[in-house]
Write an enzyme that holds these catalytic residues in place. Structure first.
Site, mmCIF file in Angstrom:
data_model
loop_
_atom_site.group_PDB
_atom_site.id
_atom_site.type_symbol
_atom_site.label_atom_id
_atom_site.label_comp_id
_atom_site.label_asym_id
_atom_site.label_seq_id
_atom_site.Cartn_x
_atom_site.Cartn_y
_atom_site.Cartn_z
ATOM 1 N N GLY A 55 -1.004 2.203 2.290
ATOM 2 C CA GLY A 55 -1.399 1.253 1.257
ATOM 3 C C GLY A 55 -2.836 0.819 1.446
ATOM 4 N N GLY B 9 -5.038 -3.839 3.520
ATOM 5 C CA GLY B 9 -5.000 -2.553 4.207
ATOM 6 C C GLY B 9 -6.396 -1.999 4.444
ATOM 7 N N ALA C 161 -8.998 -11.213 1.571
ATOM 8 C CA ALA C 161 -9.698 -9.964 1.257
ATOM 9 C C ALA C 161 -9.638 -9.715 -0.239
ATOM 10 C CB ALA C 161 -9.072 -8.793 2.004
ATOM 11 N N LYS D 3 4.893 -19.377 6.097
ATOM 12 C CA LYS D 3 3.992 -18.787 5.093
ATOM 13 C C LYS D 3 4.674 -18.734 3.724
ATOM 14 C CE LYS D 3 0.837 -15.051 4.042
ATOM 15 N NZ LYS D 3 0.269 -13.742 4.386
#
Length: 296
Positions: free
Chosen positions: A7, A12, A120, A176
């Site tokens: 991925g 990734g 990201a 989370k």
């Protein structure tokens, strides 16, 4: 180590660049048929990674699975037979419930979960931005994994610190998930950045969500204080105020969301314990409606 990343999305690709820079041999495995992918992290020169090479995959020491929760089973199933016997498998995605379905098929491998708060953004196919510093927690999901955990943590910590091990990874995953249940659906429904959730009326909704979530987590045998969860959620909203949540971005780009593995997983566990969670159910239904509109 030889590391293959399954991925090549934002997280990734981020790990691919950092692990490569730390000296590991990194390859990628994607849905496409390309033989290589060029990735540029922030403003640095591009790195070229081999992609979809069976020879690389069969020699890999660590398979890092960074696809979305709903893609886990279909992505890993075709390649399990290509992995060498003691290859470690690390899953890293939002939500819970996806790994349980594939664990029986990979019981011969050391299996881990890594939860990260690094931000990201994949600007385009070849450009990755590291949008927020965070930390990563890795824990074992089966007995075979305990022996290798310290070695993996050390390797990943040298690549993109800080990385810690956690003997109670279930608690970390619930922590989370709890934050995701609050932030992701609301930013999506309000079509806003995380910071806009600090409005008074929205915080009242989040407080209600936290009460429901805490009841479920405690019933699962983990610990969650509703007031501490509310405070922590507000801290995350402030710290990531300029960010768009992953669910917001999925709806924006007409992609399926991970709602079934975030709020959906919470609702499943709530039902198992006969706990009423009307506010979470309302948000879940509204996101499913948005997904359905995207499908047309």
């Amino acid at each position: 180590m030889n590391i293959c990343i399954l991925g090549a999305g934002a997280i990734g690709s981020l790990w691919a660049c950092y692990l490569h820079n730390a000296g590991h041999t990194v390859s990628l495995w994607t849905r496409g048929s390309e033989a290589s992918i060029s990735l540029s992290l922030d403003e640095r020169p591009p790195l070229v990674f081999p992609c979809n090479q069976e020879s690389q995959l069969s020699d890999t020491d660590v398979l890092l699975v960074t696809v979305k929760a709903w893609q886990v089973e279909s992505a890993i199933h075709p390649i399990i037979s290509l992995l060498k016997p003691h290859c470690s498998i690390i899953f890293s995605h939002n939500g819970m419930g996806a790994v349980e379905t594939v664990l029986p098929q990979i019981s011969d491998h050391p299996v881990y979960f890594a939860t990260t708060t690094h931000g990201a953004l994949r600007k385009d196919k070849n450009q990755i931005q590291h949008t927020g510093q965070g930390q990563t927690i890795i824990g074992s999901l089966n007995n075979l994994a305990d022996d290798q955990l310290d070695k993996l943590v050390e390797a990943f910590n040298l690549a993109l610190p800080p990385v810690h091990s956690d003997s109670n990874i279930g608690q970390a995953l619930w922590n989370k998930l709890a934050i995701n249940c609050c932030i992701n659906p609301l930013t999506t429904l309000k079509d806003c950045r995380n910071g806009e959730l600090a409005a008074k009326d929205t915080l009242e909704t989040i407080e209600t969500l936290c009460i429901e979530i805490a009841m479920v987590i405690n019933a699962e045998g983990y610990t969650c204080d509703k007031n501490k969860l509310f405070t922590r959620t507000k801290q995350v909203i402030e710290a990531t105020s300029a960010n768009f949540s992953s669910m917001h971005q999925d709806i924006h780009h007409n992609r399926p969301t991970e709602i079934d593995y975030i709020t959906g997983y919470l609702l499943q566990r709530a039902q198992a314990h006969n706990i009423d969670t009307p506010m979470n159910k309302k948000l879940f239904d509204q996101i499913k409606q948005k997904e359905a509109l995207n499908d047309h």
